[in-house]
Design a protein around this motif. Sequence first.
Motif, mmCIF file in Angstrom:
data_model
loop_
_atom_site.group_PDB
_atom_site.id
_atom_site.type_symbol
_atom_site.label_atom_id
_atom_site.label_comp_id
_atom_site.label_asym_id
_atom_site.label_seq_id
_atom_site.Cartn_x
_atom_site.Cartn_y
_atom_site.Cartn_z
ATOM 1 N N ARG A 124 -7.210 -2.278 -4.745
ATOM 2 C CA ARG A 124 -7.491 -1.114 -5.586
ATOM 3 C C ARG A 124 -6.603 0.036 -5.119
ATOM 4 N N PRO A 125 -6.376 1.053 -5.945
ATOM 5 C CA PRO A 125 -5.617 2.218 -5.483
ATOM 6 C C PRO A 125 -6.232 2.802 -4.210
ATOM 7 N N GLY A 126 -5.419 2.951 -3.192
ATOM 8 C CA GLY A 126 -5.901 3.449 -1.906
ATOM 9 C C GLY A 126 -6.462 2.370 -1.000
ATOM 10 N N GLY A 127 -6.520 1.121 -1.494
ATOM 11 C CA GLY A 127 -7.033 0.014 -0.682
ATOM 12 C C GLY A 127 -6.126 -0.285 0.499
ATOM 13 N N LEU A 128 -6.695 -0.906 1.512
ATOM 14 C CA LEU A 128 -6.011 -1.092 2.797
ATOM 15 C C LEU A 128 -5.747 -2.572 3.079
ATOM 16 N N PHE A 129 -4.570 -2.861 3.633
ATOM 17 C CA PHE A 129 -4.215 -4.194 4.123
ATOM 18 C C PHE A 129 -4.006 -4.101 5.628
ATOM 19 N N VAL A 130 -4.713 -4.956 6.374
ATOM 20 C CA VAL A 130 -4.599 -4.985 7.837
ATOM 21 C C VAL A 130 -4.347 -6.420 8.284
ATOM 22 N N ASN A 131 -3.282 -6.605 9.042
ATOM 23 C CA ASN A 131 -2.873 -7.934 9.477
ATOM 24 C C ASN A 131 -2.716 -7.964 10.990
ATOM 25 N N CYS A 132 -3.635 -8.640 11.679
ATOM 26 C CA CYS A 132 -3.503 -8.907 13.118
ATOM 27 C C CYS A 132 -2.595 -10.127 13.244
ATOM 28 N N GLU A 133 -1.408 -9.928 13.761
ATOM 29 C CA GLU A 133 -0.392 -10.952 13.586
ATOM 30 C C GLU A 133 0.332 -11.318 14.878
ATOM 31 N N GLN A 134 0.948 -12.477 14.833
ATOM 32 C CA GLN A 134 1.829 -12.930 15.899
ATOM 33 C C GLN A 134 3.250 -12.784 15.368
ATOM 34 N N VAL A 135 4.083 -12.047 16.080
ATOM 35 C CA VAL A 135 5.411 -11.722 15.572
ATOM 36 C C VAL A 135 6.491 -12.309 16.466
ATOM 37 N N ALA A 136 7.666 -12.458 15.885
ATOM 38 C CA ALA A 136 8.837 -12.910 16.640
ATOM 39 C C ALA A 136 9.505 -11.709 17.285
ATOM 40 N N GLY A 137 10.245 -11.964 18.340
ATOM 41 C CA GLY A 137 11.053 -10.911 18.927
ATOM 42 C C GLY A 137 12.236 -10.594 18.030
ATOM 43 N N PRO A 138 12.767 -9.393 18.102
ATOM 44 C CA PRO A 138 13.903 -9.033 17.262
ATOM 45 C C PRO A 138 15.206 -9.708 17.663
ATOM 46 N N SER A 139 15.206 -10.401 18.784
ATOM 47 C CA SER A 139 16.380 -11.173 19.221
ATOM 48 C C SER A 139 15.887 -12.446 19.893
ATOM 49 N N ASP A 140 16.779 -13.416 20.030
ATOM 50 C CA ASP A 140 16.404 -14.666 20.690
ATOM 51 C C ASP A 140 15.980 -14.427 22.133
ATOM 52 N N ASP A 141 16.681 -13.530 22.821
ATOM 53 C CA ASP A 141 16.338 -13.242 24.217
ATOM 54 C C ASP A 141 14.925 -12.662 24.322
ATOM 55 N N LEU A 142 14.605 -11.731 23.453
ATOM 56 C CA LEU A 142 13.263 -11.141 23.494
ATOM 57 C C LEU A 142 12.204 -12.144 23.059
ATOM 58 N N ASP A 143 12.536 -13.009 22.131
ATOM 59 C CA ASP A 143 11.580 -14.021 21.707
ATOM 60 C C ASP A 143 11.243 -14.955 22.860
#
Length: 299
Positions: A211-230
Amino acid sequence: MKPGTFTVLWHSGGWSIAPSRSVRRFASESRAVRQGCYHGWSSRNDATIVLTMCINPDCHGARRWREGMRELQLPVSLAFSGAAEDYDALRRKLVPCFDSLYGAALELIAHWAPVMPMRILDLGAGTGLFSAMLLRNFPASSIRLVDASNGMLREARRRFAMDSNVEFVQADMTRGELGGPWDLVISALAIHHLADEEKINLFKEIRRSLRPGGLFVNCEQVAGPSDDLDRLYEQQWLDQVRALCASDADIAKAQQRMAYDRCSSMGDQLEWMNEAGLVDVDCIFKAWRFAVLAGKAPI
């Protein structure tokens, strides 16, 4: 090895070929296997699947596997069904920042939440762990749990057996519309199983369903921005879960499930959420590979 076919079994303990031979070891012994062709699968029950693979490297449709059998894309739901009963008990050990991760998400939702009871959609809901936290804080809200795994939803139904305001839908969150309009769409440690294009399309559908103003929240597992950081993320995770006394067996099973991970960087996902039309997009919490990403539908 002669061209032909072999049968692979997945069960809650891992892969096996023939009665006892490790698929990963088997794959490492033959380059042909790493160029195998997936011929199909059938399900014996929620925790076991049977596949037929062709080991003829000249077979049309042959594909490479990054790490032995791990490139084979089986339905994620089948791998997680086999782990459903123990899944919640292991979360605190396998998510080292468990309290901070979920705590940040709940704090954001509490700050944003409208006065009226909310209509909430939980995508890749699993056993309903995140939804249960929300219901404790917003008991009058109604929640729809969507997950492709029958085993996970079975555990969720047990958790919410006394709650008439919880609905269960076994479905792939990337297929079809999400309904709505929803006040709040949540997800926890699920969207990272999707390919980049699937994430992009899902964010667009989430924006449409809010709905207008509705919220999306995602508790997530992310990759590193580079292979070394990953790689650093991976090592930090291993060090932390071992410090929390996760057993070698638990870590091994988690790594088997992580074969399905298709993590994207925090930066990429924030960009895709903005492009989907969400506003106030931000990462409100991050600890190495775990992050809380959020955005709102414009008013």
